[in-house]
Design an enzyme around this catalytic site. Structure first.
Site, mmCIF file in Angstrom:
data_model
loop_
_atom_site.group_PDB
_atom_site.id
_atom_site.type_symbol
_atom_site.label_atom_id
_atom_site.label_comp_id
_atom_site.label_asym_id
_atom_site.label_seq_id
_atom_site.Cartn_x
_atom_site.Cartn_y
_atom_site.Cartn_z
ATOM 1 C CG HIS A 244 -25.656 -28.542 46.305
ATOM 2 N ND1 HIS A 244 -26.924 -27.736 46.056
ATOM 3 C CD2 HIS A 244 -24.734 -27.602 46.404
ATOM 4 C CE1 HIS A 244 -26.632 -26.544 46.329
ATOM 5 N NE2 HIS A 244 -25.439 -26.471 46.341
ATOM 6 C CG ASN A 245 -30.167 -30.387 45.429
ATOM 7 O OD1 ASN A 245 -29.534 -30.037 46.188
ATOM 8 N ND2 ASN A 245 -31.201 -31.046 45.605
#
Length: 331
Positions: A244-245
């Site tokens: 994520h991210n």
């Protein structure tokens, strides 16, 4: 079966033809495995010695190698054998699987979905609410595309792939079998009472640029907030994890079993070797290379090559390994 004369192949490659063969060529093959109706390739002096024993009627050869074709055989000298062989493989590439109908009657398509011209949707596909497919998108059987996702023109999605809600996919991408795009990022924290784990909601999405290719069984997780981003032209091997991210720049390469932890940033043209692991919140700047099996714990400067676990400058790491071997030998 496709077949070509040596002159047709040379005209296609615009190389330098030396020697001749009357044999029709039906495909490429490795130097030691090729038969008399196949073309092979020689990229370095390491393999040149096997040409005389090879049964191939022709070979692509790097232009700096001094190789004679021999009787009844031919060589085509080219600037870069690997790129020339890629063209040959494309020439002999078999056709893609056939769709009997452009949209299979078993596909489930929400009434609000927008399907572009020339799209092909295989059996048992699911397309959710407010999904948008561009023109000439191909979804092979058993693909799921969930709500509000956008997929650009001419993107190909192979069977078993799942694209979760709100993802934005560019044009001319290829997702191989069982790719996961947009699953929850891995976010948990100990509970206040210390008796369990609290799941951190992941409410962001995934944005993928144009001409991205993702190998089988690879995962790109959606962001906790904002977006996990893969830039234009990135090539991702099988069994790769992108957490994520994370943000990948343009034209990055990740080999099999490598992984980015959360919030990693890659610049343009970063190359990550197989089984390499990148620590969360780490930046690897443009043009850097991470050697196979390495563990990156700190930021990597632009253009630098790192190696080892924990990763450090490749030259320093190689000297360290050499010193350890000397110590062991002297015991």
């Amino acid at each position: 079966m496709k077949s070509y004369t040596i002159n047709e192949i040379n005209n296609f490659l615009t190389g330098e033809l030396i020697g001749n063969t009357d044999q029709l060529i039906v495909g490429p093959e490795e130097l030691k495995k090729a038969n008399k109706s196949q073309i092979t390739f020689i990229g370095s002096t390491k393999y040149a010695k096997f040409w005389e024993e090879s049964k191939a009627c022709a070979a692509l050869v790097n232009q700096d190698l001094n190789i004679e074709p021999g009787d009844g055989r031919a060589i085509i000298k080219v600037k870069n054998v690997d790129l020339a062989m890629a063209k040959i493989l494309e020439l002999f590439n078999p056709p893609a699987p056939v769709f009997i109908t452009e949209i299979h009657p078993s596909a489930v398509i929400h009434e609000t979905a927008e399907i572009g011209e020339g799209c092909k949707i295989g059996a048992n596909c699911y397309i959710g609410k407010d999904v948008t497919l561009g023109n000439d998108v191909i979804l092979y059987p058993n693909v799921c595309v969930f709500d509000e996702t956008v997929i650009g023109d001419k993107t190909i999605v192979w069977s078993g792939t799942i694209i979760r809600e709100r993802c934005i996919i560019g044009s001319n991408c290829i997702f191989h079998t069982n790719v996961s795009i947009g699953a929850d990022g891995f976010g948990f924290r100990p509970s206040d009472d210390g008796r369990g784990l609290v799941k951190i909601p992941q409410i962001g999405n995934v944005i993928i640029g144009h001409y991205v290719e993702i190998g089988a069984n690879s995962c790109v997780d959606r962001a906790k907030f904002s977006s996990t981003i893969i830039g234009d032209g990135c090539k991702i091997d099988n069994l790769v994890q992108i957490a994520h991210n994370s943000v990948m720049g343009r034209f990055c390469i990740m080999a099999g079993h490598s992984g980015l932890a959360g919030s990693v940033t890659l610049g343009d043209g970063v190359m990550i070797g197989g089984s390499a692991s990148i620590k969360d919140h780490t930046s690897i700047n443009s043009g850097a290379t991470v050697g196979a099996g390495s563990g990156v714990m700190n930021d990597v400067a632009a253009g630098k090559t790192v190696l080892g676990y924990p990763a450090q400058d490749a030259r320093d790491m190689l000297r360290e390994w050499a010193s350890i071997r000397k110590i062991v030998k002297n015991k």
